[in-house]
Design a protein around this motif. Structure first.
Motif, PDB file in Angstrom:
ATOM      1  N   LYS A 205       0.834  -1.206   0.000  1.00  0.00           N
ATOM      2  CA  LYS A 205       0.000   0.000   0.000  1.00  0.00           C
ATOM      3  C   LYS A 205       0.870   1.258   0.000  1.00  0.00           C
ATOM      4  CE  LYS A 205      -2.859   3.249   1.825  1.00  0.00           C
ATOM      5  NZ  LYS A 205      -2.503   4.450   2.599  1.00  0.00           N
ATOM      6  N   ILE A 206       1.840   1.326   0.870  1.00  0.00           N
ATOM      7  CA  ILE A 206       2.685   2.537   0.922  1.00  0.00           C
ATOM      8  C   ILE A 206       3.533   2.653  -0.360  1.00  0.00           C
ATOM      9  CG2 ILE A 206       4.489   1.437   2.353  1.00  0.00           C
ATOM     10  CD1 ILE A 206       5.121   4.170   3.510  1.00  0.00           C
ATOM     11  N   SER A 207       3.853   1.536  -0.982  1.00  0.00           N
ATOM     12  CA  SER A 207       4.627   1.605  -2.229  1.00  0.00           C
ATOM     13  C   SER A 207       3.787   2.259  -3.331  1.00  0.00           C
ATOM     14  CB  SER A 207       5.082   0.203  -2.666  1.00  0.00           C
ATOM     15  OG  SER A 207       5.948  -0.333  -1.688  1.00  0.00           O
ATOM     16  N   VAL A 208       2.504   1.902  -3.394  1.00  0.00           N
ATOM     17  CA  VAL A 208       1.627   2.547  -4.382  1.00  0.00           C
ATOM     18  C   VAL A 208       1.460   4.027  -4.022  1.00  0.00           C
ATOM     19  CG1 VAL A 208      -0.694   2.596  -5.405  1.00  0.00           C
ATOM     20  CG2 VAL A 208       0.412   0.400  -4.917  1.00  0.00           C
ATOM     21  N   ASP A 209       1.287   4.320  -2.731  1.00  0.00           N
ATOM     22  CA  ASP A 209       1.171   5.724  -2.296  1.00  0.00           C
ATOM     23  C   ASP A 209       2.419   6.518  -2.690  1.00  0.00           C
ATOM     24  OD1 ASP A 209      -1.302   5.353  -1.121  1.00  0.00           O
ATOM     25  OD2 ASP A 209      -0.533   5.172   0.919  1.00  0.00           O
ATOM     26  N   SER A 210       3.543   5.864  -2.619  1.00  0.00           N
ATOM     27  CA  SER A 210       4.790   6.539  -2.977  1.00  0.00           C
ATOM     28  C   SER A 210       4.819   6.817  -4.487  1.00  0.00           C
ATOM     29  CB  SER A 210       5.955   5.649  -2.543  1.00  0.00           C
ATOM     30  OG  SER A 210       7.147   6.273  -2.817  1.00  0.00           O
ATOM     31  N   ALA A 211       4.297   5.879  -5.257  1.00  0.00           N
ATOM     32  CA  ALA A 211       4.276   6.041  -6.719  1.00  0.00           C
ATOM     33  C   ALA A 211       3.316   7.156  -7.146  1.00  0.00           C
ATOM     34  CB  ALA A 211       3.895   4.715  -7.390  1.00  0.00           C
ATOM     35  N   THR A 212       2.190   7.293  -6.433  1.00  0.00           N
ATOM     36  CA  THR A 212       1.234   8.364  -6.802  1.00  0.00           C
ATOM     37  C   THR A 212       1.619   9.696  -6.168  1.00  0.00           C
ATOM     38  OG1 THR A 212      -0.163   7.901  -4.879  1.00  0.00           O
ATOM     39  CG2 THR A 212      -0.783   6.806  -6.938  1.00  0.00           C
ATOM     40  N   MET A 213       2.533   9.647  -5.197  1.00  0.00           N
ATOM     41  CA  MET A 213       2.900  10.809  -4.361  1.00  0.00           C
ATOM     42  C   MET A 213       1.854  11.082  -3.284  1.00  0.00           C
ATOM     43  SD  MET A 213       5.955  12.253  -5.093  1.00  0.00           S
ATOM     44  CE  MET A 213       5.962  14.027  -4.819  1.00  0.00           C
ATOM     45  N   ASN A 215       1.582   9.337  -0.772  1.00  0.00           N
ATOM     46  CA  ASN A 215       2.348   9.145   0.465  1.00  0.00           C
ATOM     47  C   ASN A 215       2.863  10.489   0.981  1.00  0.00           C
ATOM     48  OD1 ASN A 215       3.698   7.614   2.522  1.00  0.00           O
ATOM     49  ND2 ASN A 215       5.604   7.965   1.405  1.00  0.00           N
ATOM     50  N   LYS A 216       3.341  11.323   0.080  1.00  0.00           N
ATOM     51  CA  LYS A 216       3.867  12.634   0.514  1.00  0.00           C
ATOM     52  C   LYS A 216       2.716  13.527   0.955  1.00  0.00           C
ATOM     53  CE  LYS A 216       7.304  12.026   0.425  1.00  0.00           C
ATOM     54  NZ  LYS A 216       8.194  11.423   1.472  1.00  0.00           N
ATOM     55  N   GLY A 217       1.562  13.385   0.312  1.00  0.00           N
ATOM     56  CA  GLY A 217       0.396  14.151   0.736  1.00  0.00           C
ATOM     57  C   GLY A 217      -0.040  13.755   2.147  1.00  0.00           C
ATOM     58  N   LEU A 218      -0.064  12.428   2.405  1.00  0.00           N
ATOM     59  CA  LEU A 218      -0.414  11.964   3.756  1.00  0.00           C
ATOM     60  C   LEU A 218       0.631  12.467   4.749  1.00  0.00           C
ATOM     61  CD1 LEU A 218      -1.397   8.233   2.951  1.00  0.00           C
ATOM     62  CD2 LEU A 218      -2.956  10.147   3.337  1.00  0.00           C
ATOM     63  N   GLU A 219       1.880  12.466   4.320  1.00  0.00           N
ATOM     64  CA  GLU A 219       2.957  12.921   5.222  1.00  0.00           C
ATOM     65  C   GLU A 219       2.873  14.420   5.507  1.00  0.00           C
ATOM     66  OE1 GLU A 219       6.194   9.489   3.994  1.00  0.00           O
ATOM     67  OE2 GLU A 219       6.706  11.588   3.693  1.00  0.00           O
ATOM     68  N   LEU A 220       2.392  15.163   4.538  1.00  0.00           N
ATOM     69  CA  LEU A 220       2.205  16.597   4.765  1.00  0.00           C
ATOM     70  C   LEU A 220       1.199  16.803   5.907  1.00  0.00           C
ATOM     71  CD1 LEU A 220       2.859  19.415   3.158  1.00  0.00           C
ATOM     72  CD2 LEU A 220       0.468  19.190   2.490  1.00  0.00           C
ATOM     73  N   ILE A 221       0.105  16.050   5.853  1.00  0.00           N
ATOM     74  CA  ILE A 221      -0.921  16.163   6.897  1.00  0.00           C
ATOM     75  C   ILE A 221      -0.379  15.639   8.236  1.00  0.00           C
ATOM     76  CG2 ILE A 221      -3.263  15.465   7.560  1.00  0.00           C
ATOM     77  CD1 ILE A 221      -3.923  15.297   4.545  1.00  0.00           C
ATOM     78  N   GLU A 222       0.394  14.556   8.143  1.00  0.00           N
ATOM     79  CA  GLU A 222       1.023  13.995   9.350  1.00  0.00           C
ATOM     80  C   GLU A 222       1.931  15.048  10.003  1.00  0.00           C
ATOM     81  OE1 GLU A 222       3.490  10.626   8.327  1.00  0.00           O
ATOM     82  OE2 GLU A 222       3.711   9.982  10.405  1.00  0.00           O
ATOM     83  N   ALA A 223       2.743  15.719   9.186  1.00  0.00           N
ATOM     84  CA  ALA A 223       3.675  16.739   9.701  1.00  0.00           C
ATOM     85  C   ALA A 223       2.913  17.922  10.292  1.00  0.00           C
ATOM     86  CB  ALA A 223       4.593  17.213   8.580  1.00  0.00           C
ATOM     87  N   TRP A 224       1.812  18.277   9.665  1.00  0.00           N
ATOM     88  CA  TRP A 224       0.979  19.398  10.115  1.00  0.00           C
ATOM     89  C   TRP A 224       0.508  19.153  11.554  1.00  0.00           C
ATOM     90  CZ3 TRP A 224      -4.802  19.345   9.033  1.00  0.00           C
ATOM     91  CH2 TRP A 224      -5.398  20.568   9.304  1.00  0.00           C
ATOM     92  N   HIS A 225       0.169  17.879  11.870  1.00  0.00           N
ATOM     93  CA  HIS A 225      -0.266  17.550  13.231  1.00  0.00           C
ATOM     94  C   HIS A 225       0.906  17.407  14.197  1.00  0.00           C
ATOM     95  CE1 HIS A 225      -4.483  17.212  12.341  1.00  0.00           C
ATOM     96  NE2 HIS A 225      -4.230  16.399  11.338  1.00  0.00           N
ATOM     97  N   LEU A 226       1.983  16.808  13.724  1.00  0.00           N
ATOM     98  CA  LEU A 226       3.100  16.527  14.637  1.00  0.00           C
ATOM     99  C   LEU A 226       3.891  17.779  14.996  1.00  0.00           C
ATOM    100  CD1 LEU A 226       4.527  13.208  13.094  1.00  0.00           C
ATOM    101  CD2 LEU A 226       3.337  13.450  15.290  1.00  0.00           C
ATOM    102  N   PHE A 227       4.033  18.678  14.018  1.00  0.00           N
ATOM    103  CA  PHE A 227       4.896  19.848  14.215  1.00  0.00           C
ATOM    104  C   PHE A 227       4.055  21.103  13.955  1.00  0.00           C
ATOM    105  CE2 PHE A 227       7.294  16.375  12.070  1.00  0.00           C
ATOM    106  CZ  PHE A 227       7.920  15.888  13.205  1.00  0.00           C
ATOM    107  N   PRO A 228       3.505  21.712  14.981  1.00  0.00           N
ATOM    108  CA  PRO A 228       2.524  22.772  14.780  1.00  0.00           C
ATOM    109  C   PRO A 228       3.141  24.103  14.351  1.00  0.00           C
ATOM    110  CG  PRO A 228       2.822  22.330  17.124  1.00  0.00           C
ATOM    111  CD  PRO A 228       3.738  21.412  16.399  1.00  0.00           C
TER     112      PRO A 228
END
Ligand code: NDP
Length: 384
Positions: A205-213, A215-228
């Protein structure tokens, strides 16, 4: 000193990397719970090897084979989502949350509610639950350590600094296996091609997310919550070599970056040993041999997922959970050969346009939004 650990998603890629590090330091760790979805054979082998207290399969239809495989071992067994959450709430000094997808949300929240330490790999849970999860982290006084390599890098670069002094956080992206493909090539990309990541060895699943990018979109949201620091201080840059794992730029224009081999055992080790360090079996970086580190702006025309994820974050409320649910359904359809590669992000965007539920305020709300969004996403994929 011996520490106790539970691993949710022990049979996956992150689970295997975590257990590899534990295996090399057996005398320092006592394993409490190991969990899987359906892979009872691997789970029972790991439970025996690490003398776990309990092994749990989320899919109850595999409980009988887990029990058979562990008969006489003294290891407790259980099955089903409630048992998974109960196992995650068993006291452990650290829990590694490494289930894939929003299915990991309830057990991750149970681990957070222990008020100890959680190493978070399960990005979909944080993307979907966002504020609900971060409020629980604050309420229970939990130490949340990011396992995702980019967030772990940012966490390291922020150490000892006041977030108010941050000018920009830059998430690096490998760009995935298709980063240089044309739009025509992307339209014909197959699951086998998508899961073959050039730098990282990860779950499907994460490999496909990485191919579509995505994964980076999810990580952007993840970072938004982790680092305010605010969404406007988060950006993405494509870095094909995956050596610089992310960067933090401060108000004085000083940029701190974390570098390391493309091996998840490095960030996992930093979480397991935090706030100190431990050895890993990884080969140290040889920068002279690597030679070049290159960077370029993401192409959101060929890879719209990061734009769509940013829009979900800007909309806030339930929208990141809708984005995540739509993506999980679309990726599963792509892997099953029922959806073309380029439709994945577009299906997510179409779902977001059709479904805007109120902001969730509890775990139950998030689970309900996720379920409803999934049902609608499945319906939208059905032929008219
Ligand atoms: P894998 O697919 O390799 O493993 C997933 C794990 O979750 C397996 O143990 C699987 O069990 C279990 N699982 C799957 N579905 C369910 C379910 N419905 N209920 C309970 N357990 C379930 O995934 P990865 O290890 O690659 O990724 C795990 C998480 O970490 C993801 O959120 C991913 O985004 C994140 N991550 C992964 C990285 C990597 O390098 N792999 C890097 C950074 C983050 P079973 O084996 O029985 O199916």
């Amino acid at each position: 000193m011996t520490r106790t650990i539970s691993i949710l998603g022990a049979t996956g890629s992150i689970g295997a990397s975590t257990l590899d590090l534990i295996r090399r330091n057996r005398d320092q760790w006592k394993v409490v719970a190991l969990t899987a979805n359906s892979n009872a054979a691997e789970l029972s082998a790991l439970a025996r090897e690490f003398s776990a207290e309990i092994a749990v399969v989320a899919d109850e239809s595999h409980l009988a084979s887990l029990r058979d495989a562990l008969v006489g071992s003294g290891i407790a067994t259980a099955g089903g989502p409630a048992a998974l959450t109960e196992a995650a709430s068993r006291p452990a000094d650290i829990t590694i949350a490494a289930i894939v997808g929003c299915a990991g949300l309830a057990p991750t929240m149970a681990a957070i509610e222990q008020g100890r330490t959680v190493g978070l790999a399960n990005k979909e849970a944080l993307v979907s639950a966002g504020d609900v999860m971060m409020q629980a982290v604050a309420r229970y006084g939990t130490t949340l350590l990011p396992v995702d390599s980019e967030h772990n890098a940012i966490f390291q670069c922020l150490a000892g600094n006041d977030p108010a002094n941050v000018r920009m956080i830059t998430l690096t992206a490998s760009g995935g296996p298709f980063r240089d493909w044309t739009a025509e090539q992307l339209a014909a990309a197959t699951p086998a091609q998508a899961v073959k990541h050039p730098n990282w060895d990860m779950g499907a699943k994460i490999s496909v997310d990485s191919a579509t990018m995505m994964n980076k979109g999810l990580e952007l949201i993840e970072a938004w919550h982790l680092f305010p620091v605010g969404l406007d201080k988060l950006r993405i840059v494509v870095h094909p070599q995956s050596i610089v794992h992310s960067m933090v730029e401060y108000r004085d224009c000083s940029t701190l970056a974390q570098l390391g081999p493309s091996d998840m055992r490095v960030p996992i080790a930093s979480v397991l040993a935090w706030p100190t360090r431990m050895d890993t079996p990884c080969a140290p970086l040889d920068l002279a041999a690597i030679g070049e580190l290159t960077f370029r702006a993401p192409d959101e025309l060929r890879f719209p997922a990061t734009r769509i994820a940013r829009a979900a974050a800007e909309a806030g409320g339930a929208m990141p959970a809708v984005l995540n649910a739509g993506n999980e359904v679309a990726v599963a359809a792509f892997l099953a050969g029922k959806l073309s590669f380029t439709r994945i992000a577009l299906e997510v965007e179409a779902l977001m346009a059709r479904f805007a539920p109120p902001a969730p305020t509890s775990l139950e709300d998030v689970i309900a939004v996720d379920a409803e969004a999934r049902a609608l996403a499945v319906q939208m994929l059905e032929p008219a």
